[in-house]
Motif scaffolding. Structure first.
Motif, mmCIF file in Angstrom:
data_model
loop_
_atom_site.group_PDB
_atom_site.id
_atom_site.type_symbol
_atom_site.label_atom_id
_atom_site.label_comp_id
_atom_site.label_asym_id
_atom_site.label_seq_id
_atom_site.Cartn_x
_atom_site.Cartn_y
_atom_site.Cartn_z
ATOM 1 N N ASP A 104 0.818 -1.211 0.000
ATOM 2 C CA ASP A 104 0.000 0.000 0.000
ATOM 3 C C ASP A 104 0.852 1.260 0.000
ATOM 4 O OD1 ASP A 104 -2.286 -1.488 -0.043
ATOM 5 O OD2 ASP A 104 -2.700 -1.316 2.113
ATOM 6 N N LEU A 105 2.009 1.204 0.663
ATOM 7 C CA LEU A 105 2.832 2.403 0.800
ATOM 8 C C LEU A 105 3.927 2.513 -0.249
ATOM 9 C CD1 LEU A 105 3.401 2.449 4.688
ATOM 10 C CD2 LEU A 105 1.591 3.557 3.367
ATOM 11 N N GLU A 106 4.412 1.369 -0.758
ATOM 12 C CA GLU A 106 5.635 1.414 -1.559
ATOM 13 C C GLU A 106 5.527 0.849 -2.968
ATOM 14 O OE1 GLU A 106 9.320 0.856 1.333
ATOM 15 O OE2 GLU A 106 7.822 -0.705 1.713
ATOM 16 N N LEU A 107 4.530 0.002 -3.246
ATOM 17 C CA LEU A 107 4.526 -0.732 -4.511
ATOM 18 C C LEU A 107 4.428 0.181 -5.725
ATOM 19 C CD1 LEU A 107 4.627 -3.476 -5.883
ATOM 20 C CD2 LEU A 107 2.134 -3.597 -5.692
ATOM 21 N N GLU A 108 3.456 1.079 -5.711
ATOM 22 C CA GLU A 108 3.255 1.944 -6.873
ATOM 23 C C GLU A 108 4.491 2.797 -7.139
ATOM 24 O OE1 GLU A 108 0.248 5.507 -8.381
ATOM 25 O OE2 GLU A 108 -0.260 4.326 -6.592
ATOM 26 N N ALA A 109 5.074 3.346 -6.065
ATOM 27 C CA ALA A 109 6.271 4.175 -6.223
ATOM 28 C C ALA A 109 7.453 3.331 -6.706
ATOM 29 C CB ALA A 109 6.612 4.862 -4.916
ATOM 30 N N LEU A 110 7.524 2.078 -6.268
ATOM 31 C CA LEU A 110 8.634 1.218 -6.677
ATOM 32 C C LEU A 110 8.639 1.007 -8.185
ATOM 33 C CD1 LEU A 110 10.989 -0.706 -5.909
ATOM 34 C CD2 LEU A 110 9.273 -2.521 -5.708
ATOM 35 N N TYR A 111 7.459 0.777 -8.760
ATOM 36 C CA TYR A 111 7.380 0.526 -10.208
ATOM 37 C C TYR A 111 7.911 1.712 -11.021
ATOM 38 C CZ TYR A 111 4.615 -3.753 -9.594
ATOM 39 O OH TYR A 111 4.194 -5.014 -9.268
ATOM 40 N N ARG A 112 7.853 2.923 -10.440
ATOM 41 C CA ARG A 112 8.286 4.111 -11.174
ATOM 42 C C ARG A 112 9.717 4.540 -10.830
ATOM 43 N NH1 ARG A 112 3.563 6.176 -8.743
ATOM 44 N NH2 ARG A 112 4.902 7.650 -7.627
ATOM 45 N N SER A 113 10.363 3.805 -9.928
ATOM 46 C CA SER A 113 11.607 4.315 -9.356
ATOM 47 C C SER A 113 12.840 3.636 -9.933
ATOM 48 C CB SER A 113 11.591 4.112 -7.844
ATOM 49 O OG SER A 113 11.734 2.739 -7.519
ATOM 50 N N GLU A 114 13.956 4.300 -9.707
ATOM 51 C CA GLU A 114 15.251 3.745 -10.061
ATOM 52 C C GLU A 114 15.579 2.536 -9.181
ATOM 53 O OE1 GLU A 114 19.978 5.025 -9.858
ATOM 54 O OE2 GLU A 114 18.412 6.516 -9.441
ATOM 55 N N LYS A 115 14.948 2.499 -8.010
ATOM 56 C CA LYS A 115 15.195 1.401 -7.082
ATOM 57 C C LYS A 115 14.837 0.051 -7.705
ATOM 58 C CE LYS A 115 14.157 0.110 -2.296
ATOM 59 N NZ LYS A 115 13.375 0.461 -1.088
ATOM 60 N N LEU A 116 13.749 0.017 -8.488
ATOM 61 C CA LEU A 116 13.365 -1.218 -9.165
ATOM 62 C C LEU A 116 14.472 -1.663 -10.107
ATOM 63 C CD1 LEU A 116 11.270 -3.410 -9.823
ATOM 64 C CD2 LEU A 116 10.377 -1.875 -11.588
ATOM 65 N N GLN A 117 15.057 -0.705 -10.838
ATOM 66 C CA GLN A 117 16.129 -1.052 -11.763
ATOM 67 C C GLN A 117 17.352 -1.605 -11.029
ATOM 68 O OE1 GLN A 117 15.334 -1.055 -14.962
ATOM 69 N NE2 GLN A 117 13.348 -0.302 -14.206
ATOM 70 N N ARG A 118 17.614 -1.101 -9.835
ATOM 71 C CA ARG A 118 18.738 -1.623 -9.056
ATOM 72 C C ARG A 118 18.454 -3.062 -8.603
ATOM 73 N NH1 ARG A 118 18.539 3.564 -6.501
ATOM 74 N NH2 ARG A 118 17.758 2.638 -4.563
#
Length: 812
Positions: A104-118
């Motif tokens: 709820d807090l992090e999933l949507e932002a993760l998909y858009r972030s550089e963190k996912l690429q890391r």
């Protein structure tokens, strides 16, 4: 990461490559936040069990090593694959990287972030390392990023395509960047080594004892040893230790940590380092988090604090870190605070970013020794091999160390949580049942407390606390999500506070050893459980053993055997240096008043006589006098009985404000001819925390040996050290008490021109049990020389003989 510049060898982890350019993340915990909680570990274990049940070829936590060369460097990269399944018949390899997050807090932002690429880069590196092994030639690789919700346990799979050539190119680029940074650092290291060769002692002449200290410290750092230094106040310990420690650290490419228990000691260290620094090395001073907070409330979360929100993005755009590094050699916390606040980024986090850039870090003990506050960036599995530690006033670390490993849980916090949640429109399921279980266990343990018994040993149920920790983490995750959704910002939250205390308590319950005692106590506010660490040496010793070198110094670091054992210094590589006072003995008068008895059983019969002696000695000379007592209760009894005096009397209280404390110091600085008498407690700020400069102090009276009060915990210490070393009374009471006495006496004579009086009031100061801990320079042949029948007359005669007025000054 470990680098051998001479052999041109690098040993690094996959994380060093994946996260090499990221800034810190601010949340409930720094780093990857909730994933580091115990519930995150539980999720990883459950995933492994589930996959192993579905696939007999599945293995969890598979270690992998990849070796390569680039630009003349030999590189070893290590990693750990969360899940691996190899089907040799189908020549197929499935690789899992598991990440637990709050959907709820992090999933949507993760998909858009550089963190996912890391995360995906990390996963692909594991595939590449395996594909480079001969056993996997011709295999197909199927990497999967597995995302698991911390609250519900739901799973989402992110598939990624493995292009071996593309990953190889990306890896070479990462390694080339790393090598470029290391070679730049190597060039800088050469420059610092050259500076170290030209660094000279900043004063024209050495004081007595400084040459011995300089040689001993240089030898200890060079040989990777520990060194204990006991030397009197005013001898110039700070500079005599920092000068050689800095030279050797710069030559060896090590970071120098200067660790203190008080802010004033940090001031002295910074003053010394500024005299040594021409801009060739960088010094960082870390200030307490609360004092570096730029927000109206200290709520360290991106959703609640504007200085935490988009922190990485703002740091990248502002170039603040680069500006600080290129324009300053001393990272002053005041300047860091203003520059960070101007760019709306957290000043405290910015100061932590500077650790990597600094050659010398000046900070509180907590940042190395506290297992929950310590600088995790420099605590890779308790390895401080790249660090040289200087521990100032090291006698204070014994009690501090015990405190780090002595967590408490109070029944009162259950009521605070109940009141807090009852006023919230928040549906957090299960908290009442959890509290009921804990409360019932508390009262079950407290059944041993019968009659007037207030404290006793107990055996908490470890499994219950482990279950509680996991369940409270699930509850806390849901609760934090609710607070974020409703934009509720609170600096003090009893539920969050309780959770972190529960984690500390539960973690230490898992520690076995005689050095721990589990206690239950009946208080006015309910039942309290405490894990009491009697001996922190096992934990502190791991740090000292892993550090490149350690120098511990104090005016009261003897007997060395006591501090070597209680602090855990390695037996096979710890040297000792004891230096006598170089100051003229004729400038100091020590009197022992043996006609009074300050023992707990007899002191009440001697209150009037003690008060008379304190008043008479205080009025026997001009200037300010300090009288120190074992407790506030004792102090008040004497204060009420003091006869009329010429001096103005000031009394330390437990509830004094900072304004009142500083007002007393101002009065002492503006000394009247008659002077003042301060009544204070041994071990308090006036006894150890103040530098009495100039003519602020003419005499000190120490009323009693200042032994710790007899208590349940002190008796546990006595029993423990009796069993360990046959020295229970000495370790639990006598040495700590006499350390305070010597520390207090050191307030008076701080230079070769100082003149002053030390009066010791108690018949115990004539007994060998106590006098054997007197510094040898206090007397010529026997401590009996110090006993005075007419102490006030002897003090007055001493001052009358001197042609100059009492004078003191501080020497760094």
């Amino acid at each position: 990461m470990r680098v051998d510049y001479d052999k041109r060898e690098i040993v690094c982890s996959v994380g060093d490559l994946v996260h090499e350019s990221t800034y810190r993340r601010i949340g409930v915990e720094r780093g990857d936040g909730f994933r580091r909680m115990w519930i995150g570990q539980d999720i990883h274990s459950r995933r492994a069990e589930q996959r192993a049940g579905e696939d007999p070829k599945y293995r969890a936590e598979v270690h992998v090593v990849h070796r390569t060369t680039l630009a003349g460097w030999s590189i070893t990269i290590t990693g750990r694959i969360d899940g691996l399944s190899v089907d040799r018949d189908e020549q197929r390899v499935n690789i899992e990287e598991v990440k637990s997050i709050h959907f709820d807090l992090e999933l949507e932002a993760l998909y858009r972030s550089e963190k996912l690429q890391r995360h995906l880069y990390q996963l692909l590196l594991y595939a590449y390392f395996l594909s480079s092994q001969p056993d996997f030639t011709g295999f197909t690789f199927e990497p999967q990023l597995v995302l698991i919700d911390l609250v519900s346990g739901d799973t989402k799979i992110v598939d990624t395509e493995f292009d071996r050539d593309r990953v190889a190119t990306t890896l070479d680029t990462s390694l080339a960047k790393l090598i470029e940074e290391l070679e730049t650092a190597a060039a800088l290291r050469v420059a610092k080594r050259a500076f170290a060769d030209t660094l000279h002692f900043p004063f024209d002449a050495l004081r007595p004892g400084q040459e011995e200290m300089i040689s001993a410290v240089a030898r200890a750092v060079y040989q990777r040893d520990s060194l204990l230094i006991s030397a009197p106040t005013g001898i110039g310990k700070t500079m005599a230790v920092l000068y050689p420690a800095l030279r050797q650290s710069l030559k060896l490419g090590k970071k120098l940590f200067v660790l203190t228990s008080k802010t004033l000691q940090q001031d002295a260290a910074i003053t010394a380092l500024r005299l040594l620094n021409d801009g060739s090395f960088r010094v960082l001073r870390i200030r307490a988090k609360a004092k570096m907070c730029a927000h109206t409330e200290m709520i360290c979360h991106e959703d609640f604090c504007p200085f935490a929100a988009r922190y990485s993005e703002k740091m990248e755009k502002s170039g603040l870190l680069q500006h600080l590094v290129t324009s300053m050699s001393y990272f002053d916390p005041d300047i860091t605070f203003e520059l960070a606040r101007d760019r709306e980024v957290c000043p405290f986090e910015v100061s932590l970013e500077l650790i990597e850039q600094a050659d010398v870090i000046v900070c509180d003990y907590n940042y190395i020794f506290d297992p929950y506050v310590g600088l995790k960036a420099y605590q890779q599995e308790n390895d401080y091999g790249d660090c040289v530690l200087v521990v100032d006033e090291a006698h204070n670390l014994v009690d501090r160390g015990r405190g780090y490993y002595s967590p408490e849980l109070h029944e009162k916090s259950f009521d605070d949580i109940t009141k807090h949640l009852m006023t919230r429109n928040c549906w957090v399921e299960g908290w009442e049942e959890l509290l009921e279980l804990l409360r019932a266990h508390f009262h079950e343990l407290a059944q041993v407390l019968e009659g007037d018994v207030k404290q006793a040993l107990c055996e908490p149920n470890r499994e219950l606390f482990i279950d509680q920790r996991t369940e409270w983490e699930r509850l806390v995750l849901a609760y934090i999500g609710w607070k974020i959704d409703n934009r509720i910002a609170e600096e003090d939250d009893p539920l969050i506070d309780f959770y972190f205390k529960l984690v500390k308590f539960t973690n230490l319950l898992a520690e076995d050893g005689d050095e721990f005692a589990h206690m239950v106590e009946k208080t006015q506010d309910g039942i309290k459980l405490k894990i009491f660490c009697k001996d922190p040496s096992r934990f502190l010793g791991k740090i000292f053993d892993s550090a490149h070198a350690t120098v511990a110094l104090s005016a009261t670091l003897e007997p060395f055997d006591f501090y070597r054992k209680t602090l855990g210094f390695p037996e096979d590589r710890t040297a000792e240096l004891s230096l006598p006072s170089p100051f003229p003995r004729d400038n100091r008068k020590i009197v022992v008043v043996s006609e009074v008895d300050t023992t707990y059983k007899r002191r009440a019969d001697h209150y009037d006589r003690i008060a008379t002696n304190v008043a008479d000695i205080g009025d026997a000379g001009d200037g300010n006098f300090l009288a120190l007592f074992p407790s506030y209760a004792f102090l008040r009894e004497i204060a009420e009985r003091l006869p009329p005096m010429r001096k103005h009397v000031m009394v330390q209280r437990t509830d004094m404000t900072d304004y009142e404390r500083n007002a007393i110091l101002d009065i002492l600085r503006n000394r009247s001819q008659k002077g003042n008498l301060i009544l204070a407690v041994s071990g308090g700020m006036y006894a150890e925390g103040i530098d009495y400069q100039g003519d602020m102090l003419a005499g000190v009276m120490v009323v009693g040996p200042a032994l710790p009060q007899v208590s349940f915990e002190q008796e546990l210490l006595k029993q423990y050290y009796d069993e360990q070393y046959g020295a229970g009374f000495e370790f639990a009471y006598l040495i700590p008490g006499m350390t305070r006495v010597v520390q207090s006496a050191g307030r008076v004579i701080r230079s070769e021109t100082d003149i002053g009086v030390i009066a010791l009031l108690c018949k115990r100061f004539t007994q060998e049990t106590y006098t054997r801990y007197f510094p040898s320079d206090w007397y010529e042949e026997s401590p009996r020389e110090l006993v005075s029948r007419k102490p006030a007359l002897d003090v007055r005669a001493f001052f009358d003989e001197k042609t100059i007025k009492p004078q003191l000054r501080l020497v760094f």
